[in-house]
Motif scaffolding. Structure first.
Motif, PDB file in Angstrom:
ATOM      1  N   SER A 206       0.830  -1.207   0.000  1.00 36.55           N
ATOM      2  CA  SER A 206       0.000   0.000   0.000  1.00 36.55           C
ATOM      3  C   SER A 206       0.862   1.254   0.000  1.00 36.55           C
ATOM      4  O   SER A 206       2.029   1.226   0.398  1.00 36.55           O
ATOM      5  CB  SER A 206      -0.925   0.007   1.223  1.00 36.55           C
ATOM      6  OG  SER A 206      -1.820  -1.085   1.179  1.00 36.55           O
ATOM      7  N   LEU A 207       0.262   2.365  -0.401  1.00 34.71           N
ATOM      8  CA  LEU A 207       0.995   3.610  -0.537  1.00 34.71           C
ATOM      9  C   LEU A 207       1.664   4.027   0.760  1.00 34.71           C
ATOM     10  O   LEU A 207       2.816   4.468   0.768  1.00 34.71           O
ATOM     11  CB  LEU A 207       0.048   4.716  -1.026  1.00 34.71           C
ATOM     12  CG  LEU A 207       0.648   6.108  -1.184  1.00 34.71           C
ATOM     13  CD1 LEU A 207       1.768   6.108  -2.218  1.00 34.71           C
ATOM     14  CD2 LEU A 207      -0.435   7.124  -1.550  1.00 34.71           C
ATOM     15  N   TRP A 208       0.942   3.907   1.890  1.00 36.81           N
ATOM     16  CA  TRP A 208       1.523   4.363   3.156  1.00 36.81           C
ATOM     17  C   TRP A 208       2.731   3.531   3.586  1.00 36.81           C
ATOM     18  O   TRP A 208       3.561   4.001   4.347  1.00 36.81           O
ATOM     19  CB  TRP A 208       0.460   4.378   4.261  1.00 36.81           C
ATOM     20  CG  TRP A 208      -0.401   3.166   4.307  1.00 36.81           C
ATOM     21  CD1 TRP A 208      -0.084   1.924   4.796  1.00 36.81           C
ATOM     22  CD2 TRP A 208      -1.747   3.073   3.832  1.00 36.81           C
ATOM     23  NE1 TRP A 208      -1.133   1.067   4.638  1.00 36.81           N
ATOM     24  CE2 TRP A 208      -2.181   1.742   4.064  1.00 36.81           C
ATOM     25  CE3 TRP A 208      -2.639   3.984   3.250  1.00 36.81           C
ATOM     26  CZ2 TRP A 208      -3.452   1.296   3.733  1.00 36.81           C
ATOM     27  CZ3 TRP A 208      -3.905   3.535   2.919  1.00 36.81           C
ATOM     28  CH2 TRP A 208      -4.301   2.224   3.146  1.00 36.81           C
ATOM     29  N   ASP A 209       2.846   2.304   3.092  1.00 43.87           N
ATOM     30  CA  ASP A 209       4.011   1.476   3.413  1.00 43.87           C
ATOM     31  C   ASP A 209       5.288   2.006   2.768  1.00 43.87           C
ATOM     32  O   ASP A 209       6.386   1.806   3.300  1.00 43.87           O
ATOM     33  CB  ASP A 209       3.802   0.035   2.921  1.00 43.87           C
ATOM     34  CG  ASP A 209       2.617  -0.642   3.566  1.00 43.87           C
ATOM     35  OD1 ASP A 209       2.519  -0.623   4.801  1.00 43.87           O
ATOM     36  OD2 ASP A 209       1.790  -1.208   2.822  1.00 43.87           O
ATOM     37  N   ILE A 210       5.165   2.636   1.611  1.00 46.87           N
ATOM     38  CA  ILE A 210       6.346   2.885   0.784  1.00 46.87           C
ATOM     39  C   ILE A 210       6.584   4.345   0.419  1.00 46.87           C
ATOM     40  O   ILE A 210       7.633   4.663  -0.140  1.00 46.87           O
ATOM     41  CB  ILE A 210       6.284   2.060  -0.518  1.00 46.87           C
ATOM     42  CG1 ILE A 210       5.087   2.481  -1.375  1.00 46.87           C
ATOM     43  CG2 ILE A 210       6.239   0.563  -0.194  1.00 46.87           C
ATOM     44  CD1 ILE A 210       5.082   1.875  -2.766  1.00 46.87           C
ATOM     45  N   ALA A 211       5.641   5.245   0.711  1.00 50.41           N
ATOM     46  CA  ALA A 211       5.740   6.618   0.206  1.00 50.41           C
ATOM     47  C   ALA A 211       7.042   7.290   0.626  1.00 50.41           C
ATOM     48  O   ALA A 211       7.740   7.890  -0.198  1.00 50.41           O
ATOM     49  CB  ALA A 211       4.537   7.446   0.671  1.00 50.41           C
ATOM     50  N   ALA A 212       7.393   7.214   1.903  1.00 59.29           N
ATOM     51  CA  ALA A 212       8.630   7.852   2.373  1.00 59.29           C
ATOM     52  C   ALA A 212       9.851   7.115   1.837  1.00 59.29           C
ATOM     53  O   ALA A 212      10.835   7.738   1.420  1.00 59.29           O
ATOM     54  CB  ALA A 212       8.648   7.884   3.901  1.00 59.29           C
ATOM     55  N   GLY A 213       9.800   5.791   1.830  1.00 57.79           N
ATOM     56  CA  GLY A 213      10.949   4.994   1.419  1.00 57.79           C
ATOM     57  C   GLY A 213      11.289   5.130  -0.043  1.00 57.79           C
ATOM     58  O   GLY A 213      12.470   5.123  -0.420  1.00 57.79           O
ATOM     59  N   VAL A 214      10.291   5.248  -0.897  1.00 54.85           N
ATOM     60  CA  VAL A 214      10.549   5.420  -2.328  1.00 54.85           C
ATOM     61  C   VAL A 214      11.361   6.695  -2.556  1.00 54.85           C
ATOM     62  O   VAL A 214      12.343   6.710  -3.321  1.00 54.85           O
ATOM     63  CB  VAL A 214       9.232   5.470  -3.123  1.00 54.85           C
ATOM     64  CG1 VAL A 214       9.458   5.986  -4.540  1.00 54.85           C
ATOM     65  CG2 VAL A 214       8.601   4.081  -3.171  1.00 54.85           C
ATOM     66  N   MET A 215      10.978   7.770  -1.888  1.00 55.81           N
ATOM     67  CA  MET A 215      11.712   9.026  -2.050  1.00 55.81           C
ATOM     68  C   MET A 215      13.154   8.891  -1.561  1.00 55.81           C
ATOM     69  O   MET A 215      14.080   9.403  -2.185  1.00 55.81           O
ATOM     70  CB  MET A 215      10.993  10.142  -1.291  1.00 55.81           C
ATOM     71  CG  MET A 215      11.546  11.522  -1.580  1.00 55.81           C
ATOM     72  SD  MET A 215      10.644  12.824  -0.720  1.00 55.81           S
ATOM     73  CE  MET A 215      11.361  14.274  -1.493  1.00 55.81           C
ATOM     74  N   LEU A 216      13.344   8.172  -0.454  1.00 51.68           N
ATOM     75  CA  LEU A 216      14.700   7.942   0.065  1.00 51.68           C
ATOM     76  C   LEU A 216      15.560   7.189  -0.944  1.00 51.68           C
ATOM     77  O   LEU A 216      16.698   7.584  -1.224  1.00 51.68           O
ATOM     78  CB  LEU A 216      14.630   7.148   1.365  1.00 51.68           C
ATOM     79  CG  LEU A 216      14.372   7.909   2.653  1.00 51.68           C
ATOM     80  CD1 LEU A 216      14.042   6.923   3.779  1.00 51.68           C
ATOM     81  CD2 LEU A 216      15.572   8.761   3.037  1.00 51.68           C
TER      82      LEU A 216
END
Length: 251
Positions: A206-216
């Motif tokens: 889901s989006l909330w699982d990965i949103a911050a990590g994708v940007m990192l």
């Protein structure tokens, strides 16, 4: 408005809350076949929401536990109050708080923060800036062959997603140095951004699982591809890597 201090404050306070309850008796809101929903997830989400909206009540918040709430302003926050809830429930100290913010209209991510309270590690990145771990710049690994790589494969919550994951895991596991199954998508991405892991693949996320990590990962020089999941509407398939590893043929 500088959003990063808000995100860091919210992630740190939520981290203190969940760390202080680690190992205690927990209230289970829902026990699913391959997942657990805790009352503490909801409390952590509410704490984060209060901190964000106190700074600007026009901001919107998309969270795992409360859906879409808040105002109709230009900033939307994407929150996972405990990523790795099953680990947390079984007293496995590998979980985190994940917070991202994006432009509500363009969907461009503005910042990402991932906080691991047990290791006292905080990853952060803002649009146009370098990715950081506890205030120091990080970068992805240089490993460029499958034989060198350490790859984590996530196993999702439905039979069809598990079946696809098993087949993919078999293809990958024969080729790499080691595989790991760690139980937190956000930390998997943070570890790739830090050069600890080389790739992460999961069928249903889901989006909330990965949103911050994708940007990192992308800011650290890595590569992330997502596409609509074939097994559950509204979720995504993800493959993240250091950008050097030839993992696509094994997907």
């Amino acid at each position: 408005m500088n959003l990063l201090p808000i995100a860091l404050d919210a992630a740190t306070q939520a981290g203190q809350l969940i760390k202080s309850n680690f190992g205690s008796d927990l209230t289970v809101n829902e026990m699913q076949r391959h997942d657990i929903k805790l009352e503490l997830d909801v409390r952590s989400q509410k704490l984060i929401t209060e901190i964000i909206l106190k700074n600007d009540p026009t901001h919107a918040i998309l969270g795992e536990e409360e859906g879409d709430i808040g105002g109709d302003g230009d900033v939307e926050w994407i929150v996972d109050p405990i990523d790795g809830t099953v680990n947390y429930y079984f007293n496995i100290p590998h979980f985190c708080v994940s917070i991202a913010a994006r432009d509500r209209h363009t969907k461009e991510t503005l910042l990402g923060v991932i906080h691991d309270p047990m290791m006292n590690e905080t990853w952060s990145v803002v649009k146009g800036g370098p990715p950081m771990l506890n205030g120091k710049p990080i970068t992805v690994s240089n490993r460029a062959t499958m034989a060198e790589a350490v790859v984590t494969v996530g196993f999702s919550k439905s039979k069809s997603a598990l079946d696809l994951g098993f087949e993919r895991y078999k293809r990958i596991a024969y080729e790499v140095r080691k595989t790991r199954m760690l139980g937190s998508a956000a930390l998997a991405l943070a570890y790739i951004a830090s050069g600890r892991l080389d790739a992460y693949v999961e069928e249903q996320i889901s989006l909330w699982d990965i949103a911050a990590g994708v940007m990192l990962v992308e800011a650290a020089g890595g590569k992330v591809s997502t596409s609509p999941s074939t097994v559950k509407p509204g979720t995504m398939f993800i493959c993240a890597s250091n950008g050097k590893l030839p993992i696509e043929p094994y997907l």
